[in-house]
Design a protein around this motif. Structure first.
Motif, mmCIF file in Angstrom:
data_model
loop_
_atom_site.group_PDB
_atom_site.id
_atom_site.type_symbol
_atom_site.label_atom_id
_atom_site.label_comp_id
_atom_site.label_asym_id
_atom_site.label_seq_id
_atom_site.Cartn_x
_atom_site.Cartn_y
_atom_site.Cartn_z
ATOM 1 N N VAL A 71 -46.016 -17.798 -46.448
ATOM 2 C CA VAL A 71 -44.462 -18.481 -45.312
ATOM 3 C C VAL A 71 -45.966 -18.551 -44.033
ATOM 4 O O VAL A 71 -45.755 -19.841 -43.134
ATOM 5 C CB VAL A 71 -43.496 -18.248 -45.383
ATOM 6 C CG1 VAL A 71 -43.377 -19.314 -43.914
ATOM 7 C CG2 VAL A 71 -42.389 -18.621 -46.484
ATOM 8 N N VAL A 72 -46.095 -17.199 -43.671
ATOM 9 C CA VAL A 72 -46.724 -16.636 -42.121
ATOM 10 C C VAL A 72 -48.386 -17.817 -42.451
ATOM 11 O O VAL A 72 -48.225 -18.671 -41.596
ATOM 12 C CB VAL A 72 -46.803 -15.409 -42.169
ATOM 13 C CG1 VAL A 72 -47.859 -15.465 -40.822
ATOM 14 C CG2 VAL A 72 -45.721 -14.922 -41.758
ATOM 15 N N PHE A 73 -48.993 -18.121 -43.555
ATOM 16 C CA PHE A 73 -50.332 -19.122 -43.917
ATOM 17 C C PHE A 73 -50.027 -20.162 -43.457
ATOM 18 O O PHE A 73 -50.733 -20.831 -42.828
ATOM 19 C CB PHE A 73 -50.712 -18.324 -44.960
ATOM 20 C CG PHE A 73 -51.571 -17.954 -45.342
ATOM 21 C CD1 PHE A 73 -53.014 -16.755 -44.535
ATOM 22 C CD2 PHE A 73 -51.652 -16.364 -46.005
ATOM 23 C CE1 PHE A 73 -54.134 -16.053 -43.964
ATOM 24 C CE2 PHE A 73 -52.922 -15.319 -45.486
ATOM 25 C CZ PHE A 73 -53.384 -15.266 -45.421
ATOM 26 N N ARG A 74 -48.326 -20.893 -44.054
ATOM 27 C CA ARG A 74 -48.588 -21.776 -44.027
ATOM 28 C C ARG A 74 -48.802 -22.990 -42.967
ATOM 29 O O ARG A 74 -48.586 -23.506 -41.938
ATOM 30 C CB ARG A 74 -47.345 -22.515 -45.010
ATOM 31 C CG ARG A 74 -46.747 -23.316 -45.156
ATOM 32 C CD ARG A 74 -45.482 -23.838 -45.195
ATOM 33 N NE ARG A 74 -44.366 -23.476 -44.400
ATOM 34 C CZ ARG A 74 -43.343 -23.467 -44.826
ATOM 35 N NH1 ARG A 74 -42.224 -23.446 -45.491
ATOM 36 N NH2 ARG A 74 -42.197 -22.999 -43.016
ATOM 37 N N ASN A 75 -47.398 -21.905 -42.050
ATOM 38 C CA ASN A 75 -47.366 -21.324 -40.302
ATOM 39 C C ASN A 75 -48.814 -22.358 -39.520
ATOM 40 O O ASN A 75 -48.378 -23.261 -38.421
ATOM 41 C CB ASN A 75 -46.008 -20.894 -39.971
ATOM 42 C CG ASN A 75 -44.129 -22.021 -41.065
ATOM 43 O OD1 ASN A 75 -44.470 -22.634 -41.350
ATOM 44 N ND2 ASN A 75 -43.722 -20.400 -40.871
ATOM 45 N N GLN A 76 -49.412 -21.254 -40.070
ATOM 46 C CA GLN A 76 -50.410 -21.022 -38.832
ATOM 47 C C GLN A 76 -51.672 -21.964 -38.912
ATOM 48 O O GLN A 76 -51.820 -22.710 -38.037
ATOM 49 C CB GLN A 76 -51.341 -19.378 -39.331
ATOM 50 C CG GLN A 76 -50.523 -18.509 -38.413
ATOM 51 C CD GLN A 76 -51.348 -17.254 -38.324
ATOM 52 O OE1 GLN A 76 -52.093 -17.048 -38.335
ATOM 53 N NE2 GLN A 76 -50.358 -16.621 -37.215
ATOM 54 N N LEU A 77 -51.594 -22.215 -40.516
ATOM 55 C CA LEU A 77 -52.513 -23.717 -40.836
ATOM 56 C C LEU A 77 -51.564 -25.184 -40.548
ATOM 57 O O LEU A 77 -52.639 -25.291 -39.755
ATOM 58 C CB LEU A 77 -52.068 -23.619 -41.986
ATOM 59 C CG LEU A 77 -53.423 -25.373 -43.066
ATOM 60 C CD1 LEU A 77 -54.378 -25.093 -42.722
ATOM 61 C CD2 LEU A 77 -52.837 -25.051 -44.767
ATOM 62 N N LEU A 78 -50.263 -24.854 -40.604
ATOM 63 C CA LEU A 78 -49.860 -25.963 -40.011
ATOM 64 C C LEU A 78 -50.225 -26.078 -38.471
ATOM 65 O O LEU A 78 -50.284 -27.657 -38.195
ATOM 66 C CB LEU A 78 -48.492 -26.033 -39.942
ATOM 67 C CG LEU A 78 -47.709 -26.983 -39.412
ATOM 68 C CD1 LEU A 78 -48.251 -28.432 -40.523
ATOM 69 C CD2 LEU A 78 -45.717 -27.167 -39.465
ATOM 70 N N SER A 79 -49.534 -25.392 -37.677
ATOM 71 C CA SER A 79 -50.012 -24.964 -36.147
ATOM 72 C C SER A 79 -51.888 -25.271 -35.637
ATOM 73 O O SER A 79 -52.055 -25.943 -34.645
ATOM 74 C CB SER A 79 -49.726 -23.283 -35.559
ATOM 75 O OG SER A 79 -48.990 -23.401 -35.516
ATOM 76 N N ALA A 80 -52.552 -25.244 -36.525
ATOM 77 C CA ALA A 80 -53.973 -25.324 -36.134
ATOM 78 C C ALA A 80 -54.509 -26.970 -36.180
ATOM 79 O O ALA A 80 -55.227 -26.799 -35.698
ATOM 80 C CB ALA A 80 -54.466 -24.546 -37.663
ATOM 81 N N LEU A 81 -53.481 -27.107 -37.135
ATOM 82 C CA LEU A 81 -54.132 -28.867 -37.541
ATOM 83 C C LEU A 81 -53.431 -29.336 -36.952
ATOM 84 O O LEU A 81 -54.048 -30.467 -36.398
ATOM 85 C CB LEU A 81 -53.196 -29.531 -38.713
ATOM 86 C CG LEU A 81 -53.877 -28.549 -40.026
ATOM 87 C CD1 LEU A 81 -52.735 -29.175 -41.538
ATOM 88 C CD2 LEU A 81 -55.147 -29.508 -40.187
ATOM 89 N N ILE A 82 -51.931 -29.105 -36.450
ATOM 90 C CA ILE A 82 -51.573 -30.292 -34.938
ATOM 91 C C ILE A 82 -52.629 -29.666 -33.666
ATOM 92 O O ILE A 82 -52.305 -30.952 -32.460
ATOM 93 C CB ILE A 82 -49.882 -29.513 -34.547
ATOM 94 C CG1 ILE A 82 -49.180 -30.462 -36.000
ATOM 95 C CG2 ILE A 82 -49.742 -29.910 -33.239
ATOM 96 C CD1 ILE A 82 -47.939 -29.581 -35.651
ATOM 97 N N HIS A 83 -52.671 -28.594 -33.703
ATOM 98 C CA HIS A 83 -53.532 -28.089 -32.204
ATOM 99 C C HIS A 83 -54.883 -28.458 -32.563
ATOM 100 O O HIS A 83 -55.116 -29.603 -31.532
ATOM 101 C CB HIS A 83 -54.182 -26.497 -32.568
ATOM 102 C CG HIS A 83 -54.726 -26.030 -31.103
ATOM 103 N ND1 HIS A 83 -55.299 -24.494 -31.059
ATOM 104 C CD2 HIS A 83 -54.808 -26.726 -29.673
ATOM 105 C CE1 HIS A 83 -55.646 -25.287 -29.637
ATOM 106 N NE2 HIS A 83 -55.662 -25.883 -29.334
ATOM 107 N N ILE A 84 -55.349 -29.088 -33.260
ATOM 108 C CA ILE A 84 -56.748 -29.892 -33.600
ATOM 109 C C ILE A 84 -56.074 -30.810 -33.132
ATOM 110 O O ILE A 84 -57.302 -32.438 -32.341
ATOM 111 C CB ILE A 84 -58.058 -30.061 -35.174
ATOM 112 C CG1 ILE A 84 -57.999 -28.354 -35.372
ATOM 113 C CG2 ILE A 84 -58.432 -30.700 -35.137
ATOM 114 C CD1 ILE A 84 -57.691 -28.419 -36.605
#
Length: 248
Positions: A71-84
């Motif tokens: 879940v943490v990996f998923r959330n951080q990946l989501l944050s990274a995509l939004i950030h980009i």
């Protein structure tokens, strides 16, 4: 340091520096402390048990920890995509970076003032977002995910529903330095402070007892200690001592 900083500015565009610098801060100040706290059970079991705030019977199982990691990996990946995406849209809109990228690094006193101001603004944003997440109409659908860990571990600081991760974890940290138009280095220092605070608060250990005990009590009793520094809990009477006095 300033020569290295200027060399970085000459070689890379500000959005690239911002993205990779933020990712590096996440790695050093979230993943390393989280893995350190998790490893204590294995490398120093006696020390670990002496300093655990809650008994062994309440600790998460290996299966729960595995799910937490996913879940943490998923959330951080989501944050990274939004950030980009936001960095790309910002560049298309006006070409101005989110934070300041002055050629000169901010002096230490300015960094300290920026971080203190950001900590205060983050407390306001996080406290009210957290209170909303505990509303009966919202809690079962979103925030209950995070409260799966009644005895939290550091990694579970970002174990949350994607909506909660965006609105309660990410935005309260991203917005304050944007409002104050901080230098990106001040933002990174603030981010590092907040990541260390949240991993320690969720660690389940009494090494920094005030932080961990307060958040452990929140996970156990739900309706206390919604903030991080305690100011708004004191103002609204949601700190543990005030509630105990009212009950008495």
């Amino acid at each position: 340091m300033e020569l290295s900083w200027n060399g970085l500015l000459q070689k890379h565009r500000p959005p690239v520096i911002e993205f990779w610098g933020t990712l590096l801060v996440q790695l050093v100040f979230f993943w390393l402390p989280s893995l350190f706290y998790l490893a204590l059970d294995h490398v120093a079991p006696n020390l670990s048990q002496r300093h655990k705030l809650q008994p062994r019977t309440k600790q998460p199982t290996p299966a729960e920890l595995k799910d937490c990691l996913k879940v943490v990996f998923r959330n951080q990946l989501l944050s990274a995509l939004i950030h980009i995406s936001l960095l790309s849209l910002g560049g298309l809109a006006d070409g101005k970076p989110t934070y300041r990228f002055d050629a000169s690094l901010p002096p230490l006193d300015q960094v300290i003032l920026d971080v203190l101001a950001c900590v205060f603004l983050r407390e306001v944003l996080f406290y009210y977002a957290h209170r909303i997440l505990h509303l009966p109409s919202v809690y079962p659908k979103i925030h209950k995910v995070h409260h799966r860990f009644t005895a939290p571990v550091a990694l579970a600081a970002q174990y949350a529903h994607p909506i909660e991760h965006f609105f309660a974890n990410s935005l309260p940290i991203s917005i304050p330095p944007m409002i104050l138009h901080c230098h990106v280095v001040s933002f990174w220092v603030f981010l590092a402070v907040e990541l260390l605070e949240t991993t320690t608060a969720h660690s389940g250990y009494d090494f920094l007892s005030v932080l961990a005990e307060k958040h452990d009590a929140h996970h156990e009793k739900f309706l206390i200690n919604f903030g991080t520094i305690g100011l708004l809990d004191w103002i609204h009477g949601t700190d543990e001592r005030t509630r105990q006095k009212r009950v008495a």
